[in-house]
Each structure stands twice: as structure tokens, then as C-alpha cells.
Scaffold this motif. Structure first.
Motif, PDB file in Angstrom:
ATOM      1  N   TRP A  48      23.223 -33.119   7.201  1.00 53.08           N
ATOM      2  CA  TRP A  48      22.462 -31.894   7.535  1.00 53.08           C
ATOM      3  C   TRP A  48      23.450 -31.005   8.283  1.00 53.08           C
ATOM      4  CZ3 TRP A  48      16.891 -31.982  10.109  1.00 53.08           C
ATOM      5  CH2 TRP A  48      16.383 -30.672  10.111  1.00 53.08           C
ATOM      6  N   PHE A  49      24.027 -30.054   7.581  1.00 50.63           N
ATOM      7  CA  PHE A  49      25.160 -29.294   8.115  1.00 50.63           C
ATOM      8  C   PHE A  49      24.759 -27.956   8.734  1.00 50.63           C
ATOM      9  CE2 PHE A  49      28.387 -31.397   4.997  1.00 50.63           C
ATOM     10  CZ  PHE A  49      28.254 -32.598   5.696  1.00 50.63           C
ATOM     11  N   THR A  50      23.676 -27.387   8.204  1.00 51.64           N
ATOM     12  CA  THR A  50      23.259 -26.076   8.723  1.00 51.64           C
ATOM     13  C   THR A  50      21.766 -25.910   8.459  1.00 51.64           C
ATOM     14  OG1 THR A  50      23.818 -23.707   8.748  1.00 51.64           O
ATOM     15  CG2 THR A  50      23.999 -24.819   6.608  1.00 51.64           C
ATOM     16  N   ASN A  51      21.239 -24.657   8.641  1.00 48.29           N
ATOM     17  CA  ASN A  51      19.800 -24.388   8.450  1.00 48.29           C
ATOM     18  C   ASN A  51      18.957 -25.083   9.499  1.00 48.29           C
ATOM     19  OD1 ASN A  51      20.665 -22.971   6.288  1.00 48.29           O
ATOM     20  ND2 ASN A  51      19.398 -23.966   4.765  1.00 48.29           N
ATOM     21  N   ASP A  52      19.113 -24.621  10.762  1.00 54.18           N
ATOM     22  CA  ASP A  52      18.218 -25.055  11.837  1.00 54.18           C
ATOM     23  C   ASP A  52      18.177 -26.569  12.013  1.00 54.18           C
ATOM     24  OD1 ASP A  52      16.889 -23.761  13.760  1.00 54.18           O
ATOM     25  OD2 ASP A  52      15.002 -23.493  12.660  1.00 54.18           O
ATOM     26  N   GLY A  53      19.350 -27.169  12.043  1.00 50.78           N
ATOM     27  CA  GLY A  53      19.430 -28.623  12.184  1.00 50.78           C
ATOM     28  C   GLY A  53      19.103 -29.101  13.590  1.00 50.78           C
ATOM     29  N   PRO A  54      19.081 -30.415  13.787  1.00 52.72           N
ATOM     30  CA  PRO A  54      18.689 -30.957  15.100  1.00 52.72           C
ATOM     31  C   PRO A  54      19.625 -30.557  16.236  1.00 52.72           C
ATOM     32  CG  PRO A  54      19.441 -32.709  13.602  1.00 52.72           C
ATOM     33  CD  PRO A  54      19.315 -31.462  12.789  1.00 52.72           C
ATOM     34  N   LEU A  55      20.919 -30.405  15.939  1.00 55.14           N
ATOM     35  CA  LEU A  55      21.834 -30.040  17.030  1.00 55.14           C
ATOM     36  C   LEU A  55      21.691 -28.561  17.401  1.00 55.14           C
ATOM     37  CD1 LEU A  55      24.997 -32.140  16.098  1.00 55.14           C
ATOM     38  CD2 LEU A  55      23.283 -32.615  17.839  1.00 55.14           C
ATOM     39  N   ASN A 228      17.860 -15.746   9.097  1.00 53.04           N
ATOM     40  CA  ASN A 228      17.784 -16.601   7.918  1.00 53.04           C
ATOM     41  C   ASN A 228      17.241 -15.836   6.712  1.00 53.04           C
ATOM     42  OD1 ASN A 228      17.908 -18.945   6.375  1.00 53.04           O
ATOM     43  ND2 ASN A 228      15.862 -19.625   7.021  1.00 53.04           N
ATOM     44  N   PHE A 229      17.858 -14.717   6.379  1.00 53.63           N
ATOM     45  CA  PHE A 229      17.564 -13.921   5.177  1.00 53.63           C
ATOM     46  C   PHE A 229      16.128 -13.388   5.120  1.00 53.63           C
ATOM     47  CE2 PHE A 229      20.356 -17.538   4.040  1.00 53.63           C
ATOM     48  CZ  PHE A 229      21.520 -16.877   3.700  1.00 53.63           C
ATOM     49  N   GLY A 230      15.355 -13.547   6.192  1.00 58.13           N
ATOM     50  CA  GLY A 230      13.952 -13.127   6.153  1.00 58.13           C
ATOM     51  C   GLY A 230      13.017 -14.185   5.598  1.00 58.13           C
ATOM     52  N   PHE A 231      13.496 -15.420   5.459  1.00 59.41           N
ATOM     53  CA  PHE A 231      12.637 -16.502   4.937  1.00 59.41           C
ATOM     54  C   PHE A 231      11.587 -16.919   5.967  1.00 59.41           C
ATOM     55  CE2 PHE A 231      15.917 -17.437   1.699  1.00 59.41           C
ATOM     56  CZ  PHE A 231      15.093 -17.644   0.607  1.00 59.41           C
ATOM     57  N   ALA A 232      10.318 -16.886   5.548  1.00 61.23           N
ATOM     58  CA  ALA A 232       9.238 -17.351   6.421  1.00 61.23           C
ATOM     59  C   ALA A 232       8.697 -18.684   5.915  1.00 61.23           C
ATOM     60  CB  ALA A 232       8.118 -16.326   6.451  1.00 61.23           C
ATOM     61  N   GLY A 233       9.342 -19.285   4.940  1.00 55.18           N
ATOM     62  CA  GLY A 233       8.926 -20.561   4.359  1.00 55.18           C
ATOM     63  C   GLY A 233       9.660 -20.689   3.041  1.00 55.18           C
ATOM     64  N   VAL A 234       9.466 -21.815   2.374  1.00 55.47           N
ATOM     65  CA  VAL A 234      10.163 -22.013   1.105  1.00 55.47           C
ATOM     66  C   VAL A 234       9.720 -20.922   0.117  1.00 55.47           C
ATOM     67  CG1 VAL A 234      10.547 -23.658  -0.800  1.00 55.47           C
ATOM     68  CG2 VAL A 234      10.235 -24.496   1.540  1.00 55.47           C
ATOM     69  N   ASP A 235      10.678 -20.287  -0.520  1.00 54.32           N
ATOM     70  CA  ASP A 235      10.415 -19.248  -1.534  1.00 54.32           C
ATOM     71  C   ASP A 235       9.623 -18.051  -0.991  1.00 54.32           C
ATOM     72  OD1 ASP A 235      11.657 -20.972  -3.279  1.00 54.32           O
ATOM     73  OD2 ASP A 235       9.781 -21.856  -4.002  1.00 54.32           O
ATOM     74  N   LYS A 236       9.584 -17.883   0.335  1.00 52.52           N
ATOM     75  CA  LYS A 236       8.776 -16.785   0.876  1.00 52.52           C
ATOM     76  C   LYS A 236       9.613 -15.920   1.811  1.00 52.52           C
ATOM     77  CE  LYS A 236       4.467 -15.999   3.341  1.00 52.52           C
ATOM     78  NZ  LYS A 236       3.595 -16.596   4.330  1.00 52.52           N
ATOM     79  N   VAL A 237      10.000 -14.743   1.303  1.00 54.87           N
ATOM     80  CA  VAL A 237      10.794 -13.820   2.121  1.00 54.87           C
ATOM     81  C   VAL A 237       9.892 -12.668   2.531  1.00 54.87           C
ATOM     82  CG1 VAL A 237      12.732 -12.209   2.086  1.00 54.87           C
ATOM     83  CG2 VAL A 237      12.985 -14.445   1.042  1.00 54.87           C
ATOM     84  N   ILE A 238       9.823 -12.402   3.837  1.00 58.70           N
ATOM     85  CA  ILE A 238       8.910 -11.345   4.300  1.00 58.70           C
ATOM     86  C   ILE A 238       9.637 -10.238   5.050  1.00 58.70           C
ATOM     87  CG2 ILE A 238       6.923 -12.921   4.435  1.00 58.70           C
ATOM     88  CD1 ILE A 238       7.357 -12.824   7.535  1.00 58.70           C
ATOM     89  N   TYR A 239      10.976 -10.279   5.024  1.00 54.78           N
ATOM     90  CA  TYR A 239      11.715  -9.333   5.858  1.00 54.78           C
ATOM     91  C   TYR A 239      13.130  -9.207   5.319  1.00 54.78           C
ATOM     92  CZ  TYR A 239      11.608  -6.914  10.285  1.00 54.78           C
ATOM     93  OH  TYR A 239      11.552  -5.953  11.239  1.00 54.78           O
ATOM     94  N   PRO A 240      13.776  -8.039   5.498  1.00 53.68           N
ATOM     95  CA  PRO A 240      15.192  -8.008   5.130  1.00 53.68           C
ATOM     96  C   PRO A 240      15.997  -8.737   6.196  1.00 53.68           C
ATOM     97  CG  PRO A 240      14.521  -5.861   5.968  1.00 53.68           C
ATOM     98  CD  PRO A 240      13.303  -6.735   5.995  1.00 53.68           C
ATOM     99  N   GLY A 241      16.722  -9.728   5.787  1.00 52.44           N
ATOM    100  CA  GLY A 241      17.489 -10.500   6.768  1.00 52.44           C
ATOM    101  C   GLY A 241      18.922 -10.658   6.333  1.00 52.44           C
ATOM    102  N   THR A 242      19.670 -11.410   7.127  1.00 50.87           N
ATOM    103  CA  THR A 242      21.056 -11.692   6.792  1.00 50.87           C
ATOM    104  C   THR A 242      21.298 -13.177   7.060  1.00 50.87           C
ATOM    105  OG1 THR A 242      23.339 -11.017   7.212  1.00 50.87           O
ATOM    106  CG2 THR A 242      21.900 -11.011   9.108  1.00 50.87           C
ATOM    107  N   ASN A 243      22.573 -13.572   7.007  1.00 52.55           N
ATOM    108  CA  ASN A 243      22.869 -14.966   7.322  1.00 52.55           C
ATOM    109  C   ASN A 243      23.578 -15.013   8.669  1.00 52.55           C
ATOM    110  OD1 ASN A 243      23.645 -17.583   7.538  1.00 52.55           O
ATOM    111  ND2 ASN A 243      24.641 -17.718   5.550  1.00 52.55           N
ATOM    112  N   GLY A 244      22.817 -15.340   9.706  1.00 53.77           N
ATOM    113  CA  GLY A 244      23.397 -15.397  11.057  1.00 53.77           C
ATOM    114  C   GLY A 244      23.367 -16.794  11.625  1.00 53.77           C
ATOM    115  N   LYS A 245      23.223 -17.793  10.746  1.00 51.49           N
ATOM    116  CA  LYS A 245      22.968 -19.156  11.236  1.00 51.49           C
ATOM    117  C   LYS A 245      24.196 -19.814  11.879  1.00 51.49           C
ATOM    118  CE  LYS A 245      21.050 -19.842   7.118  1.00 51.49           C
ATOM    119  NZ  LYS A 245      22.050 -20.462   6.340  1.00 51.49           N
ATOM    120  N   LEU A 246      23.907 -20.627  12.888  1.00 50.26           N
ATOM    121  CA  LEU A 246      24.942 -21.450  13.516  1.00 50.26           C
ATOM    122  C   LEU A 246      24.975 -22.785  12.768  1.00 50.26           C
ATOM    123  CD1 LEU A 246      26.795 -21.516  16.164  1.00 50.26           C
ATOM    124  CD2 LEU A 246      24.989 -22.896  17.177  1.00 50.26           C
ATOM    125  N   THR A 247      26.164 -23.319  12.556  1.00 52.85           N
ATOM    126  CA  THR A 247      26.246 -24.605  11.853  1.00 52.85           C
ATOM    127  C   THR A 247      26.049 -25.761  12.839  1.00 52.85           C
ATOM    128  OG1 THR A 247      28.602 -24.858  12.222  1.00 52.85           O
ATOM    129  CG2 THR A 247      27.953 -23.659  10.228  1.00 52.85           C
TER     130      THR A 247
END
Ligand SMILES: Cc1ncc(COP(=O)(O)O)c(C=O)c1O
Length: 402
Positions: A48-55, A228-247
Motif C-alpha cells: 500500500w504505497f499511496t492513496n491515504d494509507g495507514p502511515l 485526490n482528483f475530486g473523488f468522493a468514492g469509487v467512480d464518483k468525482v464531485i469536484y475539480p481536483g488534482t493529485n496532491g497526495k503524500l506517499t
């Protein structure tokens, strides 16, 4: 001058450099290596390298607790965090920022076609001078971004009073101020939100990293979507977003750094006190002091070189030190207003920024951090003493280099 500081042969005059290896400003501080490697192994095991992981979640929770805020939204760096925070606050038109800051504060606005309008600095604190803000407000102004330069908090009370009077939003670039307090309250809870940097050169680092902290639930939810690109759930984008995630690996580094935070402060403070002692009573040399009674990370050793009193000016001293492998820096020379595109947009901005102009030409930042020992600090101070006491020959040697 203290005779114990006059023993050095200067590299600028032909001797070998006092430091065989470069002494950098902002050399990374390290947490415990074994603990970090264990965390990296666990990341590999989990895959689990990125996307809101446990660390990342753990890093955010630790910051929330340390700073005393409801929300920490970790990001890949502070520049993206500033951009996302600016957008989430719906700033537009013109935003007032200090000219004396790292260029990212201004670029985060310009990147989204918001005009940064440069305010002058307070020479006592190096922060935005509140009394210079009001005259810059126009019908297009939507906000103020204060920067807590060197970890010394801005005059938040004055800034927020001006903002309230003119119905402007306020946020802070707290890239330097993690672990610092203002009137007993931790930096991170002022304005609508604040942004920390966890870049490798910062007091606590994630290799690269940043965070927006806030007590505003709706703003935090928006920041998370935008990260997170405006994702509010799987396959559900509700906002214009970008990729600002921390690994995860960056979060592991951040957590491992946080575990030695107090040790880093001890090392920084020891160096700061050694510099204060080593540079005291030199004409024209003033080390910017950290006020007692507040929490500070002591990450920046900031020296003002007043060329009307010092035998060498700032640029000459930096050249002498660099020849010795002491890589002193001229932060934030020459000021944002003198860099592109701002220089072309506002060619006369310097006329409104006398303090920024003066101090940007005087400030020199010296190396500190975990990897700099008290002995190194003594040697750097000794070099400065020697250079100042031999200013005529030093100047002659420098002019030959030009
Ligand atoms: C005042 C200030 N703001 C923003 C930044 C940008 O931080 P990052 O490198 O994490 O994007 C820095 C980095 O040095 C900084 O000093």
C-alpha cells in the motif's frame, strides 16, 4: 575582537578550505535509521504505497495532536498544499503577500492566475508589516497570506483585524514554523488554514511533503477532495481536483522525523546559542534572536550584515564562507518582486518595498541542524572574525576573482 577567533588561514587568501566537506544550510535532519527501514519494509509487505494509507493517516493524526487542530490534510509538498488551500478558500483577483518570502508563496497564486500583491516587511521580525497591507487593498483583493518567516509568527492579530475590516480571507504559509508557538498557541490554528512544508531542508522532513491544517470541517473536507482528483468514492468525482497526495514512504519519513523532534530542537538550539556567543559584539553583524517564552524550532540562523558598520558586506562574507565550504545562503535575495514574472509585471514594485530591498541585501543564513556540531559553529564564527579582521586583503582577493 576575541583573539581565540583570529587563528584561521582563509581559503580566499590561498589556504585550503577549513571544511573539507561542504557545510550546507538545510542539510536534512534524520530520524532513527533502523525504525525508518522497518517502516519501509512494512510498506513493502502491505503493498500500500499511496492513496491515504495507514502511515499518512498516522502522520496526520500526530500533527493534529501536536499542533492542536481538528484537521491535518497531508500533501506531496507545501507548494501544492498552498495552491490547493488558495483554491479551496476561493481566493481570486489579488492577494496580498510579503515580498520577502520563498518564491513558492507568490507562484502558488500566480499559477492560478491570481495576482500576488507584494507588501513590505517589518525589519524587526522579517514578517509582513501589517501597516503596509491596508494601502494595497483594492476592490479586487480577496485575501492576505502571511508567512511566518524563520518560524517567527506573523502579527496575526493585526493581520486578522485588517482582514475583518475589509472582509478578506486570511491564511498562512507556515513552511518554516512547524513546532513553533505564538502567544502560547501553536502555529497551525491561525487564519482559515495554515500550510506546513516537510521538504528535506525543513526542520521535520518527509523527503518531500507538506500539509494544510485547519479547524474548519467544511474546508478540510474540500481539501481532501481536491487532493485526490475530486473523488468522493469509487467512480464518483464531485469536484475539480488534482493529485496532491503524500506517499506512504514519505509519511514514514515524517513520522520517523517527528519521533526525534525534541532532539533536533536541542541540536538547533545548542547551535543557535553557540552562534549568538560566537558572533556577539562584532560591528555590523546582528544575529536575529528567537524570543524566549515561546516554542521555537531554531531551524534558521539568520544574520544581518549592515555594510555601513561591518568591514565586509553580506555578499563578501558569503563569498569568504563559501570558499571555506561553508555554504551560507542569501535568503530570500533578491525578493519575489525582483524575480520573474513579477519583475516584468511590476517593474517599480521596489519603490514600495524599502525594508525588503534593504534587508534582502543584508541577510545571510548559516548552517545548522543535527549534522552541524558545536565545534563546526565555533569554526564558522572564527572564520567570520578572521575575515572581518583582515577585510582589506579579503576585499582585494575578492576583487581579483571578479
Ligand atoms: C516560505 C516557504 N513557502 C513555501 C515553500 C515551499 O515548500 P515545498 O518545498 O514543500 O514545496 C518553502 C520551501 O522552502 C518556503 O520556504
Amino acid at each position: 575582537m576575541n583573539p581565540e577567533h583570529t587563528q584561521h588561514q582563509l581559503a580566499i587568501l590561498g589556504a585550503t578550505p577549513s571544511f573539507p566537506e561542504p557545510l550546507h544550510v538545510g542539510r536534512p535532519n534524520l530520524g532513527d535509521r533502523e525504525t525508518m527501514l522497518r517502516r519501509v519494509n512494512e510498506i513493502f509487505d502491505r503493498r500500500w504505497f499511496t492513496n491515504d494509507g495507514p502511515l499518512v493517516k498516522e502522520f496526520e493524526a500526530r500533527i493534529q495532536q501536536l499542533v492542536g487542530v481538528k484537521h491535518c490534510v497531508a500533501m506531496c509538498n507545501a507548494t501544492i498544499a498552498l495552491e490547493i488551500a488558495i483554491r479551496a478558500l476561493e481566493l481570486r483577483g489579488e492577494v496580498i503577500v510579503p515580498a520577502y518570502t520563498f518564491i513558492a508563496t507568490a507562484h502558488a497564486l500566480q499559477w492560478q492566475e491570481i495576482t500576488p500583491v507584494f507588501a513590505d516587511m517589518d525589519p524587526a521580525t522579517h514578517n509582513i508589516a501589517p501597516e503596509t497591507i491596508e494601502r494595497l487593498i483594492t476592490p479586487r483583493t480577496t485575501g492576505i497570506i502571511g508567512v511566518h518567516v524563520w518560524g517567527r509568527p506573523c502579527n496575526t492579530e493585526a493581520i486578522e483585524a485588517i482582514a475583518a475590516k475589509h472582509q478578506l480571507k486570511v491564511m498562512y504559509d507556515a513552511a518554516h514554523a512547524f513546532g513553533c508557538s505564538h502567544r502560547g498557541r501553536m502555529v497551525g490554528s491561525f487564519g482559515s488554514c495554515e500550510v506546513f512544508s516537510f521538504h528535506a531542508t525543513k526542520f521535520i522532513n518527509c523527503f518531500e511533503g507538506g500539509a494544510v491544517v485547519t479547524n474548519d470541517d467544511a474546508l478540510a473536507a474540500k481539501l481532501r477532495l481536491m487532493r485526490n482528483f475530486g473523488f468522493a468514492g469509487v467512480d464518483k468525482v464531485i469536484y475539480p481536483g488534482t493529485n496532491g497526495k503524500l506517499t506512504e514512504v514519505c509519511a514514514a519519513m515524517g513520522i520517523t522525523s517527528l519521533e526525534v523532534m525534541e532532539e533536533i530542537i536541542v541540536a538547533n538550539r545548542r547551535n543557535y546559542e553557540a552562534y549568538c556567543e560566537g558572533l556577539k559584539s562584532l560591528p555590523g553583524i546582528a544575529l536575529k534572536e528567537y524570543a524566549a517564552g515561546e516554542r521555537r524550532n531554531y531551524q534558521y540562523i539568520v544574520v544581518e550584515v549592515d555594510e555601513t558598520k561591518s568591514p565586509l558586506n553580506r555578499d563578501e562574507l558569503v563569498a569568504v564562507l563559501q570558499a571555506e565550504n561553508v555554504l551560507a545562503r542569501k535568503y530570500f535575495w533578491p525578493g519575489c518582486h525582483r524575480m520573474e514574472p513579477y519583475k516584468s509585471f511590476f517593474p517599480n514594485a521596489h519603490l514600495l518595498l524599502p525594508q525588503t530591498e534593504k534587508l534582502a541585501a543584508q541577510i545571510m543564513v548559516l548552517p545548522t541542524g543535527q549534522s552541524v556540531g558545536a565545534e563546526d559553529v565555533g569554526k564558522v564564527c572564527g572564520l567570520i572574525h578572521t575575515a572581518l579582521s583582515q577585510s582589506a586583503v579579503v576585499r582585494a582577493a575578492l576583487s581579483k576573482q571578479d
